[in-house]
Design a protein around this motif. Structure first.
Motif, PDB file in Angstrom:
ATOM      1  N   CYS A  24      -4.482   1.747  13.199  1.00 43.23           N
ATOM      2  CA  CYS A  24      -3.921   1.944  11.916  1.00 43.23           C
ATOM      3  C   CYS A  24      -2.803   2.788  11.661  1.00 43.23           C
ATOM      4  CB  CYS A  24      -5.264   2.327  11.158  1.00 43.23           C
ATOM      5  SG  CYS A  24      -4.594   2.417   9.321  1.00 43.23           S
ATOM      6  N   SER A  25      -2.177   2.041  10.622  1.00 39.92           N
ATOM      7  CA  SER A  25      -0.756   2.969  10.482  1.00 39.92           C
ATOM      8  C   SER A  25      -0.731   3.795   9.154  1.00 39.92           C
ATOM      9  CB  SER A  25       0.395   1.567  10.002  1.00 39.92           C
ATOM     10  OG  SER A  25       0.252   0.883  11.173  1.00 39.92           O
TER      11      SER A  25
ATOM     12  N   THR B 288       0.844  -1.319  -0.030  1.00 41.62           N
ATOM     13  CA  THR B 288       0.154  -0.106  -0.021  1.00 41.62           C
ATOM     14  C   THR B 288       0.842   1.240  -0.193  1.00 41.62           C
ATOM     15  OG1 THR B 288      -1.527  -1.145   1.375  1.00 41.62           O
ATOM     16  CG2 THR B 288      -1.707   1.240   1.178  1.00 41.62           C
ATOM     17  N   PHE B 289       1.911   1.330   0.716  1.00 42.95           N
ATOM     18  CA  PHE B 289       2.707   2.298   0.902  1.00 42.95           C
ATOM     19  C   PHE B 289       3.529   2.672  -0.322  1.00 42.95           C
ATOM     20  CE2 PHE B 289       1.547   1.494   5.306  1.00 42.95           C
ATOM     21  CZ  PHE B 289       0.991   2.622   5.648  1.00 42.95           C
TER      22      PHE B 289
ATOM     23  N   PHE C   2       7.434   7.895   0.352  1.00 43.86           N
ATOM     24  CA  PHE C   2       8.137   6.996   1.158  1.00 43.86           C
ATOM     25  C   PHE C   2       9.275   6.500   0.613  1.00 43.86           C
ATOM     26  CE2 PHE C   2       4.120   6.747   4.243  1.00 43.86           C
ATOM     27  CZ  PHE C   2       4.733   8.092   4.874  1.00 43.86           C
ATOM     28  N   GLU C   3       9.266   6.437  -0.845  1.00 39.47           N
ATOM     29  CA  GLU C   3      10.034   5.865  -1.709  1.00 39.47           C
ATOM     30  C   GLU C   3      10.596   4.555  -1.357  1.00 39.47           C
ATOM     31  OE1 GLU C   3      13.402   8.553  -1.240  1.00 39.47           O
ATOM     32  OE2 GLU C   3      12.520  10.092  -2.512  1.00 39.47           O
ATOM     33  N   GLY C   4       9.372   3.677  -1.009  1.00 35.12           N
ATOM     34  CA  GLY C   4       9.698   2.234  -1.000  1.00 35.12           C
ATOM     35  C   GLY C   4      10.187   1.692   0.371  1.00 35.12           C
ATOM     36  N   ALA C   5      10.578   2.839   1.286  1.00 35.07           N
ATOM     37  CA  ALA C   5      11.143   2.478   2.664  1.00 35.07           C
ATOM     38  C   ALA C   5       9.897   1.609   3.480  1.00 35.07           C
ATOM     39  CB  ALA C   5      11.577   3.626   3.277  1.00 35.07           C
ATOM     40  N   TYR C   6      10.429   0.943   4.299  1.00 33.46           N
ATOM     41  CA  TYR C   6       9.826  -0.004   5.197  1.00 33.46           C
ATOM     42  C   TYR C   6       8.739   0.935   5.995  1.00 33.46           C
ATOM     43  CZ  TYR C   6       7.983  -1.939   9.611  1.00 33.46           C
ATOM     44  OH  TYR C   6       7.279  -2.529  10.584  1.00 33.46           O
ATOM     45  N   HIS C   7       7.789   0.558   6.206  1.00 30.33           N
ATOM     46  CA  HIS C   7       6.800   1.160   6.747  1.00 30.33           C
ATOM     47  C   HIS C   7       5.821   0.378   7.542  1.00 30.33           C
ATOM     48  CE1 HIS C   7       3.241   3.871   7.614  1.00 30.33           C
ATOM     49  NE2 HIS C   7       3.912   4.987   7.480  1.00 30.33           N
TER      50      HIS C   7
ATOM     51  N   GLU D  35       0.923  -6.140   8.429  1.00 28.92           N
ATOM     52  CA  GLU D  35       1.847  -6.798   9.205  1.00 28.92           C
ATOM     53  C   GLU D  35       1.619  -6.933  10.765  1.00 28.92           C
ATOM     54  OE1 GLU D  35       5.368  -3.945   9.992  1.00 28.92           O
ATOM     55  OE2 GLU D  35       6.617  -5.726  10.170  1.00 28.92           O
ATOM     56  N   ASN D  36       0.776  -5.914  10.910  1.00 28.80           N
ATOM     57  CA  ASN D  36       0.387  -6.129  12.862  1.00 28.80           C
ATOM     58  C   ASN D  36      -0.517  -6.913  13.012  1.00 28.80           C
ATOM     59  OD1 ASN D  36       2.293  -3.995  13.641  1.00 28.80           O
ATOM     60  ND2 ASN D  36       0.771  -2.482  13.107  1.00 28.80           N
ATOM     61  N   LEU D  37      -1.606  -7.143  11.896  1.00 25.27           N
ATOM     62  CA  LEU D  37      -2.390  -8.193  12.205  1.00 25.27           C
ATOM     63  C   LEU D  37      -1.977  -9.764  11.919  1.00 25.27           C
ATOM     64  CD1 LEU D  37      -5.371  -6.741   9.682  1.00 25.27           C
ATOM     65  CD2 LEU D  37      -5.508  -7.205  12.112  1.00 25.27           C
TER      66      LEU D  37
END
Lengths: 211, 211
Positions: free
Chosen positions: B187-188, B107-108, B115-120, B125-127
């Motif tokens: 939510c993130s 999504t990110f 965010f240029e593909g960086a980890y978010h 992930e949390n679910l």
């Protein structure tokens, strides 16, 4: 509208009789074309990655990434792993639903009280039958792409299921981006098809499945 | 709006820190209450039948049977087997989304080019982290009920994701109709939460899980 249901499909096409379905492999690079031969008839579509059935067509990912509840030419159909499974390459109708699950026995039990709980053919049963030879469980069949189904929501969120706008000969085609197992139906729900369930024609063109 | 993020949750409530999630058993007959403690914060919810994880929360069945894309007090949340899994028993907000999948790394990558593909961090992930102790695969997490998420569609089908209408203290509660395994997040996704990710409080009341 051509209402002669006894007519033959165009050369090369396979006809799904009213209220039936099928399952088959759609190889990467090949094109599946679905035609509404008589007009106002829905065809439910669902698919899995052929090499791993835990990867499946995700309405939620597709809608989210496109920022639209509708798909048409150019739309990418994403999997639950956010991988493109297919791309829509032709759409002469423009109205398709990607919100609702395939009609099931419970659909008729809950929404068609006039049938009084009697057995009714359904897209869910027909998709499950199409997927069964591939070892795919009915539990894995999620929200389908309901080709030619005319659904819209008003600002209150209420769903309106209107007669399909598809006319005889309207086409919807998608290209497989990876090897797929596809389920396809001629929808069984009277209310979604302006009161009468009709046939659906389809053809697969391009690379053929490896034996 | 209470913007003091360092405040404590109400007595008995557990606080999910911003951009986190959890998983737990919600026994039949018990009630899960989700509170937005500061306002304008989404909480993603998904669940499985505790005794058979092949039965899962179906947005498509729920939307279809209710003839609405929205859920509120009285709404029944159906499984892929058309069985009621839960019933909404309280809703002081009135705006929740049941169309979109949980935000994920993809999504990110796709929708947040800044965010240029960086980890978010993501709800997906949390679910998945919440469900992992129960042996549930990430592939099984489908379209979530996005509590307090303010999504609407216009007549062209375009999705509009507006700031949540939830205010500090707004509540959404559901009663489990069978034993469930639940995943729940704060939510993130910045765009879904009016630019800033905030905490979520929850409490389970009623019958407790058997050991």
């Amino acid at each position: 509208m051509d209402t002669d249901l006894s007519s033959h499909p165009a050369s090369g096409f396979t006809r799904l009789a009213p209220q039936t379905g099928t399952g088959f492999v759609l190889p990467a690079g090949s094109t599946l074309t679905v035609v509404d031969p008589t007009g106002e008839q829905v065809s439910d579509f669902f698919c899995f990655a052929a090499d791993d059935h835990a990867e499946w067509l995700s309405s939620g990912r597709t809608i989210d990434y496109a920022n639209s509840i509708y798909v048409t030419t150019g739309s990418v159909l994403y999997s639950n792993r956010s991988r493109p499974l297919a791309t829509v390459v032709e759409d002469t109708c423009g109205n398709h639903d990607f919100l609702l699950t395939p009609c099931s026995q419970q659909t008729f039990d809950l929404l068609y009280p006039e049938f009084e709980g009697a057995y009714h053919p359904s897209c869910f049963e027909n998709l499950c039958g199409g997927f069964a030879p591939f070892g795919i469980s009915p539990d894995a069949v999620s929200t389908t792409l309901n080709i030619f189904m005319n659904v819209w929501t008003d600002r209150t969120g209420e769903l309106h299921i209107d007669p399909p706008t598809s006319r005889a000969g309207d086409r919807f085609a998608l290209r497989a981006e990876t090897d797929l197992v596809v389920g396809l139906t001629a929808c069984s729900a009277e209310k979604s098809n302006n009161g009468r369930c009709k046939p659906v024609d389809y053809v697969v063109e391009g690379p053929t499945a490896q034996g």
